[in-house]
Design an enzyme around this catalytic site. Structure first.
Site, PDB file in Angstrom:
ATOM      1  N   ASP A  25     -74.333 -30.852  -8.462  1.00 12.76           N
ATOM      2  CA  ASP A  25     -75.701 -31.035  -8.942  1.00 12.76           C
ATOM      3  C   ASP A  25     -75.864 -32.386  -9.638  1.00 12.76           C
ATOM      4  O   ASP A  25     -74.908 -32.895 -10.224  1.00 12.76           O
ATOM      5  CB  ASP A  25     -76.047 -29.883  -9.914  1.00 12.76           C
ATOM      6  CG  ASP A  25     -77.541 -29.769 -10.159  1.00 12.76           C
ATOM      7  OD1 ASP A  25     -78.333 -30.393  -9.420  1.00 12.76           O
ATOM      8  OD2 ASP A  25     -77.922 -29.046 -11.098  1.00 12.76           O
ATOM      9  N   GLY A  26     -77.063 -32.930  -9.558  1.00 14.07           N
ATOM     10  CA  GLY A  26     -77.368 -34.138 -10.321  1.00 14.07           C
ATOM     11  C   GLY A  26     -77.569 -35.394  -9.485  1.00 14.07           C
ATOM     12  O   GLY A  26     -77.724 -36.481 -10.041  1.00 14.07           O
ATOM     13  N   GLY A  28     -80.188 -36.238  -7.758  1.00 14.88           N
ATOM     14  CA  GLY A  28     -81.548 -36.748  -7.996  1.00 14.88           C
ATOM     15  C   GLY A  28     -81.631 -37.513  -9.305  1.00 14.88           C
ATOM     16  O   GLY A  28     -82.160 -38.630  -9.361  1.00 14.88           O
ATOM     17  N   ARG A  29     -81.077 -36.919 -10.368  1.00 17.47           N
ATOM     18  CA  ARG A  29     -81.123 -37.583 -11.678  1.00 17.47           C
ATOM     19  C   ARG A  29     -80.308 -38.868 -11.691  1.00 17.47           C
ATOM     20  O   ARG A  29     -80.682 -39.855 -12.316  1.00 17.47           O
ATOM     21  CB  ARG A  29     -80.621 -36.612 -12.773  1.00 17.47           C
ATOM     22  CG  ARG A  29     -81.713 -35.698 -13.281  1.00 17.47           C
ATOM     23  CD  ARG A  29     -81.149 -34.508 -14.003  1.00 17.47           C
ATOM     24  NE  ARG A  29     -80.546 -33.570 -13.059  1.00 17.47           N
ATOM     25  CZ  ARG A  29     -79.738 -32.583 -13.411  1.00 17.47           C
ATOM     26  NH1 ARG A  29     -79.409 -32.429 -14.667  1.00 17.47           N
ATOM     27  NH2 ARG A  29     -79.267 -31.751 -12.500  1.00 17.47           N
ATOM     28  N   GLU A  72     -82.881 -22.052  -0.979  1.00 20.35           N
ATOM     29  CA  GLU A  72     -84.068 -22.542  -1.712  1.00 20.35           C
ATOM     30  C   GLU A  72     -84.343 -24.023  -1.427  1.00 20.35           C
ATOM     31  O   GLU A  72     -85.474 -24.488  -1.551  1.00 20.35           O
ATOM     32  CB  GLU A  72     -83.881 -22.356  -3.228  1.00 20.35           C
ATOM     33  CG  GLU A  72     -83.901 -20.907  -3.701  1.00 20.35           C
ATOM     34  CD  GLU A  72     -82.634 -20.125  -3.369  1.00 20.35           C
ATOM     35  OE1 GLU A  72     -81.559 -20.761  -3.197  1.00 20.35           O
ATOM     36  OE2 GLU A  72     -82.711 -18.883  -3.257  1.00 20.35           O
ATOM     37  N   ASN A  73     -83.298 -24.768  -1.028  1.00 19.42           N
ATOM     38  CA  ASN A  73     -83.469 -26.207  -0.791  1.00 19.42           C
ATOM     39  C   ASN A  73     -84.421 -26.515   0.379  1.00 19.42           C
ATOM     40  O   ASN A  73     -84.941 -27.631   0.473  1.00 19.42           O
ATOM     41  CB  ASN A  73     -82.129 -26.904  -0.555  1.00 19.42           C
ATOM     42  CG  ASN A  73     -81.285 -27.058  -1.797  1.00 19.42           C
ATOM     43  OD1 ASN A  73     -80.060 -27.171  -1.735  1.00 19.42           O
ATOM     44  ND2 ASN A  73     -81.925 -27.064  -2.970  1.00 19.42           N
ATOM     45  N   TRP A  74     -84.671 -25.523   1.249  1.00 12.42           N
ATOM     46  CA  TRP A  74     -85.614 -25.765   2.352  1.00 12.42           C
ATOM     47  C   TRP A  74     -87.007 -26.083   1.823  1.00 12.42           C
ATOM     48  O   TRP A  74     -87.825 -26.687   2.517  1.00 12.42           O
ATOM     49  CB  TRP A  74     -85.706 -24.532   3.274  1.00 12.42           C
ATOM     50  CG  TRP A  74     -84.479 -24.261   4.087  1.00 12.42           C
ATOM     51  CD1 TRP A  74     -83.636 -23.196   3.954  1.00 12.42           C
ATOM     52  CD2 TRP A  74     -83.945 -25.049   5.169  1.00 12.42           C
ATOM     53  NE1 TRP A  74     -82.606 -23.280   4.871  1.00 12.42           N
ATOM     54  CE2 TRP A  74     -82.776 -24.402   5.635  1.00 12.42           C
ATOM     55  CE3 TRP A  74     -84.336 -26.247   5.782  1.00 12.42           C
ATOM     56  CZ2 TRP A  74     -81.996 -24.894   6.683  1.00 12.42           C
ATOM     57  CZ3 TRP A  74     -83.549 -26.741   6.820  1.00 12.42           C
ATOM     58  CH2 TRP A  74     -82.406 -26.066   7.261  1.00 12.42           C
ATOM     59  N   SER A 201     -77.357 -20.423  -9.898  1.00 11.39           N
ATOM     60  CA  SER A 201     -78.320 -20.772  -8.852  1.00 11.39           C
ATOM     61  C   SER A 201     -78.051 -20.091  -7.503  1.00 11.39           C
ATOM     62  O   SER A 201     -77.935 -20.770  -6.480  1.00 11.39           O
ATOM     63  CB  SER A 201     -78.366 -22.298  -8.653  1.00 11.39           C
ATOM     64  OG  SER A 201     -78.797 -22.916  -9.827  1.00 11.39           O
ATOM     65  N   GLU A 212     -63.478 -18.271 -13.199  1.00 11.32           N
ATOM     66  CA  GLU A 212     -63.607 -19.096 -14.400  1.00 11.32           C
ATOM     67  C   GLU A 212     -64.693 -20.126 -14.107  1.00 11.32           C
ATOM     68  O   GLU A 212     -64.749 -20.668 -12.999  1.00 11.32           O
ATOM     69  CB  GLU A 212     -62.279 -19.811 -14.695  1.00 11.32           C
ATOM     70  CG  GLU A 212     -61.162 -18.884 -15.089  1.00 11.32           C
ATOM     71  CD  GLU A 212     -61.446 -18.148 -16.393  1.00 11.32           C
ATOM     72  OE1 GLU A 212     -62.000 -18.771 -17.318  1.00 11.32           O
ATOM     73  OE2 GLU A 212     -61.123 -16.951 -16.476  1.00 11.32           O
TER      74      GLU A 212
HETATM   75  C1  FPP Z   1     -78.114 -31.203  -6.010  1.00  6.33           C
HETATM   76  O1  FPP Z   1     -78.622 -32.357  -6.627  1.00  6.33           O
HETATM   77  C2  FPP Z   1     -77.511 -31.521  -4.747  1.00  6.33           C
HETATM   78  C3  FPP Z   1     -77.957 -31.060  -3.533  1.00  6.33           C
HETATM   79  C4  FPP Z   1     -79.109 -30.181  -3.393  1.00  6.33           C
HETATM   80  C5  FPP Z   1     -77.321 -31.468  -2.274  1.00  6.33           C
HETATM   81  C6  FPP Z   1     -75.868 -31.752  -2.334  1.00  6.33           C
HETATM   82  C7  FPP Z   1     -75.571 -32.699  -1.251  1.00  6.33           C
HETATM   83  C8  FPP Z   1     -74.659 -33.686  -1.284  1.00  6.33           C
HETATM   84  C9  FPP Z   1     -73.719 -33.878  -2.392  1.00  6.33           C
HETATM   85  C10 FPP Z   1     -74.558 -34.687  -0.184  1.00  6.33           C
HETATM   86  C11 FPP Z   1     -74.380 -34.168   1.176  1.00  6.33           C
HETATM   87  C12 FPP Z   1     -73.322 -33.128   1.307  1.00  6.33           C
HETATM   88  C13 FPP Z   1     -72.191 -33.246   2.035  1.00  6.33           C
HETATM   89  C14 FPP Z   1     -71.266 -32.076   2.143  1.00  6.33           C
HETATM   90  C15 FPP Z   1     -71.838 -34.469   2.742  1.00  6.33           C
HETATM   91  P1  FPP Z   1     -80.170 -32.429  -6.956  1.00  6.33           P
HETATM   92  O2  FPP Z   1     -80.844 -33.142  -5.872  1.00  6.33           O
HETATM   93  O3  FPP Z   1     -80.704 -31.051  -7.220  1.00  6.33           O
HETATM   94  O4  FPP Z   1     -80.137 -33.256  -8.283  1.00  6.33           O
HETATM   95  P2  FPP Z   1     -81.132 -33.157  -9.516  1.00  6.33           P
HETATM   96  O5  FPP Z   1     -80.961 -31.767 -10.089  1.00  6.33           O
HETATM   97  O6  FPP Z   1     -80.660 -34.226 -10.419  1.00  6.33           O
HETATM   98  O7  FPP Z   1     -82.506 -33.382  -8.978  1.00  6.33           O
END
Ligand code: FPP
Length: 249
Positions: A25-26, A28-29, A72-74, A201, A212
């Site tokens: 996660d993270g 986007g930030r 949910e990402n869709w 999530s 853990e």
């Molecule tokens: C969460 O960060 C991350 C995701 C929803 C996607 C994860 C994908 C990758 C790490 C890259 C592609 C994957 C592979 C296996 C090559 P966020 O966008 O929710 O960040 P935020 O909470 O800061 O907005």
């Protein structure tokens, strides 16, 4: 004898978690902080994926699960979903030789059928090519949601009861586990979530019963090999009792 407080604790390769799962996660930030686009964050996040997969293989961790795309990402903006699918495809294709060379098997958990056809094709090719690899399992959670996984399992089990293939009394924890995407995979010993969020999530809700959990404050694109090793050391210091007591006195 007094122990030296300055002496670094080293990682014990004998007691590594058999299965590490990561909620990445993270992205986007990370991008926002640099006035970049969210897609740039995901691109940088893909590089972190590469380094952590390689490190797990080097250390001898049996299974690494990465939560790459949730059900949910869709609902994210179309361009972001498209970019994530493109990155996944790129990763699956570019890492193929690495997986083959390092004896790593790819597995997918989630609704593979919902992925764009071109992504499914590349995934299927890599699944087939790596199917006999056995040094490590790279388990990618794609269009994965734990509630969807459990709901689908319940529907299958209910159909088996209705057709009298099984009796309601045959429904055990083991039978439920056998109907999940993770049926052949041990439960995660350690779940890491980056970016300082204290949530699962919709990730491995059944399988996480005794995992853990480690929350890292680092945003996924900045997550380093050295932090991963520190987390493994932290895991090795934990007392896993699985609901029992430490010793019988
Ligand atoms: C969460 O960060 C991350 C995701 C929803 C996607 C994860 C994908 C990758 C790490 C890259 C592609 C994957 C592979 C296996 C090559 P966020 O966008 O929710 O960040 P935020 O909470 O800061 O907005």
């Amino acid at each position: 004898m007094k122990s030296d407080p300055n002496q670094e604790v080293s990682l014990n390769l004998e007691t590594l978690p058999a299965h590490v799962a990561i909620i990445m996660d993270g992205n986007g930030r990370w991008a926002q902080k640099r006035l970049m686009t969210r897609v740039n964050g995901h691109e940088k996040g893909s590089q972190t994926v590469r380094s952590i997969v390689t490190l797990c293989r080097k250390l001898g961790i049996g299974t690494l699960t990465l939560y790459a795309f949730s059900t949910e990402n869709w609902a994210r903006p179309k361009y972001e979903v498209k970019a994530l699918m493109m990155l996944l495809k790129k990763f699956i294709v570019s890492e193929r030789p690495v997986l083959l060379k390092n004896d790593i098997r790819l597995n997918i958990i989630g609704q593979k059928h919902r992925l764009p056809m071109d992504v499914q094709e590349e995934v299927d090719t890599t699944l087939k090519l790596t199917q006999n690899n056995n040094k490590m399992l790279l388990n990618l959670a794609l269009s994965y949601g734990s509630r969807e996984e459990i709901t689908t399992a319940m529907q299958t089990i209910a159909r088996k009861v209705a057709s009298k293939e099984i009796d309601p009394g045959d429904i055990t924890e083991a039978l439920i586990s056998d109907h999940l995407y993770t049926r052949t995979i041990p439960d995660p010993d350690l779940i890491i979530r980056t970016s300082g969020e204290y949530r699962l999530s919709n990730f491995m809700l059944w399988q996480a019963a005794y995992s853990e959990i480690y929350i890292s404050q680092t945003l996924w694109p900045d997550f380093s090999e050295s932090e991963f090793i520190e987390i493994l050391k932290n895991f090795q210091e934990r007392d896993r009792r699985f609901g029992k007591v430490a010793c019988s006195t």
